[in-house]
Design a protein around this motif. Structure first.
Motif, PDB file in Angstrom:
ATOM      1  N   CYS A 126       0.561  -1.062   0.024  1.00 15.70           N
ATOM      2  CA  CYS A 126      -0.007   0.004   0.032  1.00 15.70           C
ATOM      3  C   CYS A 126       0.952   1.174   0.140  1.00 15.70           C
ATOM      4  O   CYS A 126       1.793   1.432   0.302  1.00 15.70           O
ATOM      5  N   GLY A 127       0.257   2.387  -0.511  1.00 17.33           N
ATOM      6  CA  GLY A 127       0.887   3.790  -0.563  1.00 17.33           C
ATOM      7  C   GLY A 127       0.843   4.410   0.741  1.00 17.33           C
ATOM      8  O   GLY A 127       0.359   3.852   1.778  1.00 17.33           O
ATOM      9  N   VAL A 128       1.045   5.672   0.692  1.00 21.29           N
ATOM     10  CA  VAL A 128       1.051   6.589   1.947  1.00 21.29           C
ATOM     11  C   VAL A 128      -0.381   6.717   2.505  1.00 21.29           C
ATOM     12  O   VAL A 128      -0.685   6.491   3.575  1.00 21.29           O
ATOM     13  N   LEU A 129      -1.342   6.786   1.525  1.00 19.05           N
ATOM     14  CA  LEU A 129      -2.762   7.181   2.232  1.00 19.05           C
ATOM     15  C   LEU A 129      -3.179   5.875   2.778  1.00 19.05           C
ATOM     16  O   LEU A 129      -3.708   5.728   3.669  1.00 19.05           O
ATOM     17  N   SER A 130      -3.186   4.740   1.938  1.00 14.79           N
ATOM     18  CA  SER A 130      -3.918   3.563   2.453  1.00 14.79           C
ATOM     19  C   SER A 130      -3.347   3.043   3.574  1.00 14.79           C
ATOM     20  O   SER A 130      -3.808   2.559   4.527  1.00 14.79           O
ATOM     21  N   SER A 131      -1.757   2.873   3.842  1.00 20.58           N
ATOM     22  CA  SER A 131      -1.157   2.700   4.890  1.00 20.58           C
ATOM     23  C   SER A 131      -1.729   3.316   6.002  1.00 20.58           C
ATOM     24  O   SER A 131      -1.957   2.840   7.099  1.00 20.58           O
ATOM     25  N   SER A 132      -1.621   4.899   5.922  1.00 24.78           N
ATOM     26  CA  SER A 132      -1.972   5.393   7.171  1.00 24.78           C
ATOM     27  C   SER A 132      -3.425   5.323   7.654  1.00 24.78           C
ATOM     28  O   SER A 132      -3.782   5.150   8.964  1.00 24.78           O
ATOM     29  N   VAL A 133      -4.392   5.201   6.697  1.00 25.71           N
ATOM     30  CA  VAL A 133      -5.421   4.831   6.960  1.00 25.71           C
ATOM     31  C   VAL A 133      -5.754   3.811   7.730  1.00 25.71           C
ATOM     32  O   VAL A 133      -6.703   3.465   8.684  1.00 25.71           O
ATOM     33  N   GLY A 134      -5.210   2.737   7.087  1.00 26.80           N
ATOM     34  CA  GLY A 134      -5.393   1.217   7.532  1.00 26.80           C
ATOM     35  C   GLY A 134      -4.753   1.281   9.179  1.00 26.80           C
ATOM     36  O   GLY A 134      -5.253   0.144   9.575  1.00 26.80           O
ATOM     37  N   ASN A 235      -3.740  -4.483  -7.596  1.00 26.63           N
ATOM     38  CA  ASN A 235      -3.948  -2.959  -7.588  1.00 26.63           C
ATOM     39  C   ASN A 235      -5.331  -2.279  -8.015  1.00 26.63           C
ATOM     40  O   ASN A 235      -6.074  -2.016  -7.172  1.00 26.63           O
ATOM     41  N   ASN A 236      -5.295  -2.552  -9.334  1.00 28.10           N
ATOM     42  CA  ASN A 236      -6.619  -1.963  -9.856  1.00 28.10           C
ATOM     43  C   ASN A 236      -7.772  -3.027  -9.908  1.00 28.10           C
ATOM     44  O   ASN A 236      -8.898  -3.066  -9.609  1.00 28.10           O
ATOM     45  N   GLU A 237      -7.139  -4.299 -10.473  1.00 30.43           N
ATOM     46  CA  GLU A 237      -8.020  -5.398 -10.496  1.00 30.43           C
ATOM     47  C   GLU A 237      -7.703  -6.200  -9.016  1.00 30.43           C
ATOM     48  O   GLU A 237      -6.702  -6.603  -9.067  1.00 30.43           O
ATOM     49  N   PHE A 288     -10.744  -2.644   0.692  1.00 32.67           N
ATOM     50  CA  PHE A 288      -9.399  -2.493   0.393  1.00 32.67           C
ATOM     51  C   PHE A 288      -9.610  -1.127  -0.808  1.00 32.67           C
ATOM     52  O   PHE A 288      -8.741  -0.247  -0.581  1.00 32.67           O
ATOM     53  N   LYS A 289     -10.561  -1.136  -1.610  1.00 31.73           N
ATOM     54  CA  LYS A 289     -10.765  -0.029  -2.322  1.00 31.73           C
ATOM     55  C   LYS A 289     -11.078   1.271  -1.705  1.00 31.73           C
ATOM     56  O   LYS A 289     -10.738   2.428  -2.140  1.00 31.73           O
ATOM     57  N   SER A 290     -11.671   1.133  -0.684  1.00 28.94           N
ATOM     58  CA  SER A 290     -12.122   2.446  -0.094  1.00 28.94           C
ATOM     59  C   SER A 290     -10.855   3.121   0.625  1.00 28.94           C
ATOM     60  O   SER A 290     -11.006   4.360   0.778  1.00 28.94           O
ATOM     61  N   GLY A 293      -6.266   1.047  -1.264  1.00 30.76           N
ATOM     62  CA  GLY A 293      -5.307  -0.152  -1.204  1.00 30.76           C
ATOM     63  C   GLY A 293      -4.565  -0.476  -2.418  1.00 30.76           C
ATOM     64  O   GLY A 293      -5.025  -0.275  -3.662  1.00 30.76           O
ATOM     65  N   LYS A 294      -3.239  -0.765  -2.384  1.00 30.57           N
ATOM     66  CA  LYS A 294      -2.403  -1.342  -3.250  1.00 30.57           C
ATOM     67  C   LYS A 294      -1.507  -2.675  -3.249  1.00 30.57           C
ATOM     68  O   LYS A 294      -1.045  -2.688  -1.953  1.00 30.57           O
ATOM     69  N   GLY A 295      -1.555  -3.746  -3.996  1.00 28.20           N
ATOM     70  CA  GLY A 295      -0.677  -4.613  -3.531  1.00 28.20           C
ATOM     71  C   GLY A 295      -1.327  -5.665  -2.666  1.00 28.20           C
ATOM     72  O   GLY A 295      -1.877  -6.709  -3.351  1.00 28.20           O
TER      73      GLY A 295
END
Ligand code: ADP
Ligand code: MG
Ligand code: MG
Length: 354
Positions: A126-134, A235-237, A288-290, A293-295
Motif C-alpha cells: 500500500c501507498g502513503v494514504l492507504s497505509s496510514s488510514v489502514g 492494484n486496480n483489479e 481495500f478499495k475504499s 489499497g495497493k498490492g
C-alpha cells in the motif's frame, strides 16, 4: 538481469519481532533464481543497517550484531549520488523494488512509504494514504462507516481529555457500550496494548495501558465472535482469497497466540455458508478499495456467534508473513503458492510505476 529486491525488516515499532519472523519466512520462500536479495534491517531505535546473512539470524535478532555498518543505504537522491546500496569497495547496487516487511508504526503506517515515494523506487504494498488510514483504527472505522460496511458499535477517547475528565469519560463510554468492552490504541496492531474490559475497573486500567501506546483510544462493543480473515491482492483489479477462520486458544487472539506459541488453530476455508463466504470476500475488496489499497492487505471480520451478523473488524495493509500466518496460507489454499505470491507482489509494485 535478475531484479534487485531490498527486503526491509525489523523497525521501530512494538511489532519488531513479528517483522523479523515475517522477513525470515519471506527470505526463505523468495525465488532466488529470479531476484538478488538485499536485506536491510532497522533496529528498534531506528538505525538502518545492511545485513547480508542467513534467515536464522534475522529471526532471532542476532543480525544487529552482525550487520555491516559501513555499507551505505541511499534512498534519497542527494547531489550527484545515485540511489541504491553502496558497498565498502564503492560498488553501487541499484534497487529495483523495495519490499517492506514491517508491521505497525513507521512501517505499516505510511511513514516509510513516504520515504519510498521520495526515493522513486517501486515498493511492495500500500501507498502513503492507504497505509496510514489502514493503520489508524479510528479513521479507518469512519471510512468503513461511510461506505456502509457493518461494524460493531464503538466510541473513542483521547489522552488529554481522559486524564482530565476520567470519571466523565468512563460514564460516557458505559452509556454507549456494554461490557465486555475492547480497549485499543488507535495506531497499533498485533494486539499490542489491547485489552478486554469486563467492568469499570478493568476499563480504567485498560485505557491507561492503551495510553502507553497512543494518545487516541478506540473502545468497541465486545462480542462473542468467530474470526474470519480474507487475503486481498491487486492494484486496480483486486482479488480476494477464500476466507479462513482463526480459532484463538484463549479469550481473544492476543500477541502471544499470534506469534509466540501459535496455540490457536484455523480452518481454511472457513466453515461458513456460501452466502457469507461470498459476502465477506466482496466486502474485503470494497474495504481495500475504499482506502485506495495497493498490492496486498488482509481484511478481518467477525461473525457474531449469537446473531450470525457479520462485522468488518479491520484491514491490515502489511499482514503477518510468518510460517504460521494466515495471509500466505489463504493464498496457498486459493491456488497461489508462497513463492508465486511473492512474485505477484513484486510485479504489482513494478506495475504502479507504469
Ligand atoms: P490488531 O490490529 O492488534 O490485530 P484487533 O482489532 O484485530 O487488533 O484486535 C485483536 C483481537 O482482539 C481480535 O483478533 C479479536 O480476537 C479480539 N477483538 C478485538 N475487538 C473485538 C470485539 N469488538 N469483540 C470481540 N473480540 C474482539
Ligand atoms: Mg491489525
Ligand atoms: Mg487483528
Amino acid at each position: 538481469n535478475k531484479l534487485n529486491v531490498a527486503l526491509i525488516f525489523g523497525g521501530k515499532s512494538g511489532e519488531h519481532e513479528v517483522s523479523l519472523a515475517s522477513s525470515a519466512s519471506i527470505y526463505t520462500h523468495i525465488d532466488k533464481s529470479k531476484y538478488n536479495i538485499f536485506t536491510i534491517g532497522i533496529t528498534k531505535d531506528g538505525r538502518w543497517m545492511y545485513y547480508e546473512g542467513n534467515e536464522e539470524n534475522i529471526r532471532n535478532g542476532e543480525w544487529v550484531n552482525l550487520a555491516n555498518k559501513n555499507v551505505e543505504i541511499n534512498l534519497v537522491p542527494v547531489g550527484n549520488k545515485e540511489v541504491g546500496i553502496v558497498f565498502e569497495d564503492g560498488r553501487l547496487e541499484k534497487i529495483d523494488v523495495l519490499f517492506p516487511v514491517l508491521h505497525g508504526p513507521y512501517g505499516e503506517d505510511g511513514t516509510i512509504q513516504g520515504l519510498f515515494e521520495i526515493s522513486q523506487i517501486p515498493y511492495v504494498g500500500c501507498g502513503v494514504l492507504s497505509s496510514s488510514v489502514g493503520m489508524d483504527k479510528l479513521i479507518c472505522k469512519k471510512v468503513f462507516t461511510q461506505i456502509g460496511l457493518p461494524q460493531v458499535d464503538y466510541t473513542d477517547t483521547h489522552k488529554s481529555v481522559f486524564n482530565k475528565y476520567t470519571q466523565e469519560e468512563l460514564n460516557k463510554i458505559e452509556e454507549k457500550l456494554n461490557y465486555p468492552i475492547f480497549v485499543k490504541p488507535a495506531n497499533l496492531g498485533s494486539s499490542v496494548g489491547i485489552s478486554k474490559a469486563n467492568n469499570r475497573e478493568e476499563l480504567l486500567s485498560g485505557i491507561n495501558e492503551a495510553l502507553k501506546f497512543d494518545a487516541r483510544i478506540v473502545l468497541e462493543q465486545g462480542i462473542d465472535a468467530r474470526e474470519i480473515e480474507v487475503a486481498v491482492l491487486g492494484n486496480n483489479e483486486v482479488k480476494a482469497s477464500i476466507a479462513g477462520e482463526i480459532k484463538p486458544a484463549k479469550d481473544f487472539y492476543d500477541y502471544e497466540d499470534k506469534y509466540i506459541n501459535g496455540s490457536s488453530t484455523y480452518d481454511i476455508p472457513a466453515n461458513i455458508n456460501e452466502i457469507d463466504m461470498e459476502n465477506i470476500r466482496k466486502m474485503a475488496i470494497e474495504a481495500f478499495k475504499s482506502i485506495d489499497g495497493k498490492g496486498l492487505s488482509r481484511v478481518d471480520f467477525f461473525i457474531d456467534k449469537n446473531s450470525g451478523e457479520i462485522f468488518i473488524n479491520e484491514i491490515n495493509t502489511l499482514p503477518g508473513f510468518t510460517n504460521i500466518s494466515m495471509y500466505p496460507k489463504m493464498w496457498e489454499a486459493t491456488g497461489l503458492s508462497y513463492s508465486s505470491l511473492i512474485d505477484s507482489l513484486i510485479q504489482l509494485a513494478l506495475d504502479t510505476k507504469k
